[in-house]
Structures are given as C-alpha cells and as structure tokens.
Motif scaffolding. Structure first.
Motif, short mmCIF file in Angstrom:
data_model
loop_
_atom_site.label_atom_id
_atom_site.label_comp_id
_atom_site.label_asym_id
_atom_site.label_seq_id
_atom_site.Cartn_x
_atom_site.Cartn_y
_atom_site.Cartn_z
N UNK A 1 11.45 14.57 -3.32
CA UNK A 1 11.17 13.15 -3.09
C UNK A 1 9.78 12.79 -3.63
N UNK A 2 9.70 11.60 -4.22
CA UNK A 2 8.44 11.14 -4.82
C UNK A 2 7.49 10.58 -3.78
N UNK A 3 6.20 10.91 -3.94
CA UNK A 3 5.15 10.35 -3.09
C UNK A 3 4.25 9.50 -3.98
N UNK A 4 4.17 8.22 -3.66
CA UNK A 4 3.29 7.32 -4.40
C UNK A 4 2.03 7.13 -3.56
N UNK A 5 0.95 7.71 -4.03
CA UNK A 5 -0.26 7.85 -3.23
C UNK A 5 -1.38 7.00 -3.83
N UNK A 6 -2.45 6.79 -3.07
CA UNK A 6 -3.66 6.15 -3.60
C UNK A 6 -4.86 6.66 -2.81
N UNK B 1 0.83 -1.20 0.00
CA UNK B 1 0.00 0.00 0.00
C UNK B 1 0.87 1.25 0.00
N UNK B 2 0.48 2.22 -0.84
CA UNK B 2 1.18 3.50 -0.90
C UNK B 2 0.65 4.45 0.17
N UNK B 3 0.89 5.74 -0.01
CA UNK B 3 0.39 6.76 0.92
C UNK B 3 -1.11 6.88 0.68
#
Length: 304
Positions: free
Chosen positions: A197-202, A166-168
């Motif tokens: 910095x990269x944020x991988x969200x959902x 699970x991402x952010x």
C-alpha cells in the motif's frame, strides 16, 4: 500592512510548529482555544460544540488557518469516537464560516485543513485533486463534510479560500511516525499488511511552509494535496526508516488481521493505499525542502 493570523487547533502538532514558523516569518499569531490564556500566544475562547466564540476573534484576523479536529489516531474508533472525529471538525469549521459571513471583519484568506483520507483506498492508482471522494469509507466521508463546510466560505465570494488535503505528516513529535519508529528501534519493525500500500507523506516543516505560501500568494485558491512528490509503498517506507535508524528489519510482514485486531477500523490509516499527486502544488511554485523520504527521515534521526 497588518499580518495577523488566527489559528484553530493551534495547540496540535501541526498548529504548534506552524505558529512558530509564522512568528519567524514576521506574522502575529493568535489561537482559538477552549482554554485560552494557557500558552505563549494571545488566545480567544471558543467552544465549537456549544457554538460559542469570542466576538473579537474573527475581527482580529487578516488570515484564518483552520486545523481544529480531534486526532484520528488516538484510541479505537468506537461509534462515540467516530462521532467526535466528525463533529470536532464540522462544528469548528461551521462556526468560523458563520462568523465569516458577517461583515465586521477584514479576513483576506481562509485556509482549511482536510486530509488525503478523502480518496479512500485506491491501490496503486495515482489520485489528484479532481479525483472523487471514496464512497462508503468513514474517513472519506468525514473529509467530504469537512470540506463542504469550508467551501461555504468560498461561496460567500469575498474571501479567498484554500483547502489543504494533508498527507501522512512526518514528525518525531507525534503522528504516524512515532509508533512506526518505536517498533523499528525495538528491532520489531516490519511492513504492515501487504506492504504494497502507498503512503503519501509530507515533512512537518514542508507542510507548514506550504500553508504559509498559500496564505501569502493569492493564486492559492481551491483544493490542494499537501504531500511530497515521492510517495512510497509501506514496505519501502519501513525499509528506509530501518536504514536511517541503523536497525535490521527482523519480522516478516505484520498481517492485516493482526492490525485489525489491535487497531480496529483505525487500521484503515495504515492499510489504505493512497498514491497522491503533488503536481498541483508544484505547478503553483511550491518547492519541497524534503522531496525524498530518506532525506526527510534523516532530518529527524540523522544524528542517532
């Protein structure tokens, strides 16, 4: 055909929404809980750290969704807190795996949560399910052991097992978005650290729909990244959030040392860069309702 889902960690932010959406989709839902009988769902008692579980729990289920684990974002990461973060995930997963090794049940699929923290800090490198876990990183090590415990169910060979990294998770009810939105609303919003910095969200609802699809469709087996297909840098995230909330960004960047001072090691969550690929879930036929960050944030704050 019976459609009974047993959820561990069902009272958390993800579990609460997932249970609602499962009920809407025609499933029956029960929870494994240390304090059963307190909510609106049938619940079975368990105590992962003591290794006890109601013998009727696993035989009840057609599907098990394992979300249990204490929040990584509550309080500083003292040694004790870190032990709790690890043991709360390991003990629960191992206990369910032990029950699933018996042959007194009819569980068809086991879905277990993990997190993209397994990849560690990867700068702008795109990572996918085959990327190896990071070494020397606390969250990565937690995820590695957590996944190994879930994987032991797959090696028994009879139960389809999927591990969801699970991402952010975006929700106004909890998680990382709440403090970020609060600072922007107070006109104190700023990118964190370098902002690069990269944020991988959902979006929370997309995550729950992904779990339901993985439950229903037998081709979901193995490991999957649960992230929207368009990760953004922290700077982009903060700017879009400020736009959606109609607030200016007033401050320059919040310096890394300031975050480390406030959050300790937990600052890894917002400072680590994880640019995570959604290719595999897309290939599996999953469609995101909120593939773009702006739309996802507008679904929560669009009326404000």
């Amino acid at each position: 055909m019976s459609r009974k889902v047993l959820i561990t960690g069902g009272t958390g932010m993800i579990g609460t929404r997932l249970a609602e959406m499962l009920i809407d989709a025609g499933y029956e839902v029960a929870l494994l809980s240390r304090t059963p009988g307190s909510g609106r769902y049938r619940s079975f008692r368990w105590d992962p750290l003591a290794g006890t579980i109601d013998e009727a729990a696993v035989p009840y289920a057609d599907y098990i969704i394992n979300l249990a684990g204490s929040s990584v974002s509550d309080g500083k990461w003292t040694q004790e807190r870190k032990r709790e973060i690890l043991s709360s995930r390991l003990a629960g997963t191992q206990l369910v795996a032990k029950q699933l090794a018996k042959n007194n049940h009819h569980v068809r699929a086991f879905l277990s949560a993990s997190a993209i923290g397994i990849y560690g800090d990867r700068d702008d490198q795109i990572v996918h399910e085959e990327t190896l876990p990071a070494a020397d990183d606390f969250l990565a090590e937690v995820c590695r052991q957590w996944e190994a415990a879930a994987q032991s169910v797959a090696t028994q060979g009879t139960i389809r097992t999927a591990i969801i990294r699970i991402g952010i998770v975006l929700s106004p009810e909890g998680g990382a978005l709440v403090p970020l939105a609060r600072t922007v609303k107070l006109m104190a919003g700023a990118p964190l650290g370098s902002g690069k910095q990269y944020m991988s969200w959902i979006h929370l609802d997309d995550l729950c729909r992904l779990f339901i699809q993985a439950l229903e469709d037998a081709k979901w087996e193995g490991t999957y990244n649960a992230v929207a297909p368009n990760p953004v840098t922290n700077q982009q995230f903060t700017k879009i959030l400020a736009d959606v909330l109609h607030r200016p960004l007033v401050l320059p960047k919040v310096p890394e040392f300031g975050l480390k001072l406030m959050m300790g090691e937990m600052s890894e969550i917002v400072l680590a860069s994880q640019r995570v690929s959604a290719e595999k879930v897309l290939r599996n036929g999953f469609t995101f309702e909120h593939p773009q960050l702006r739309g996802a944030l507008e679904s929560f704050y669009g009326e404000e």
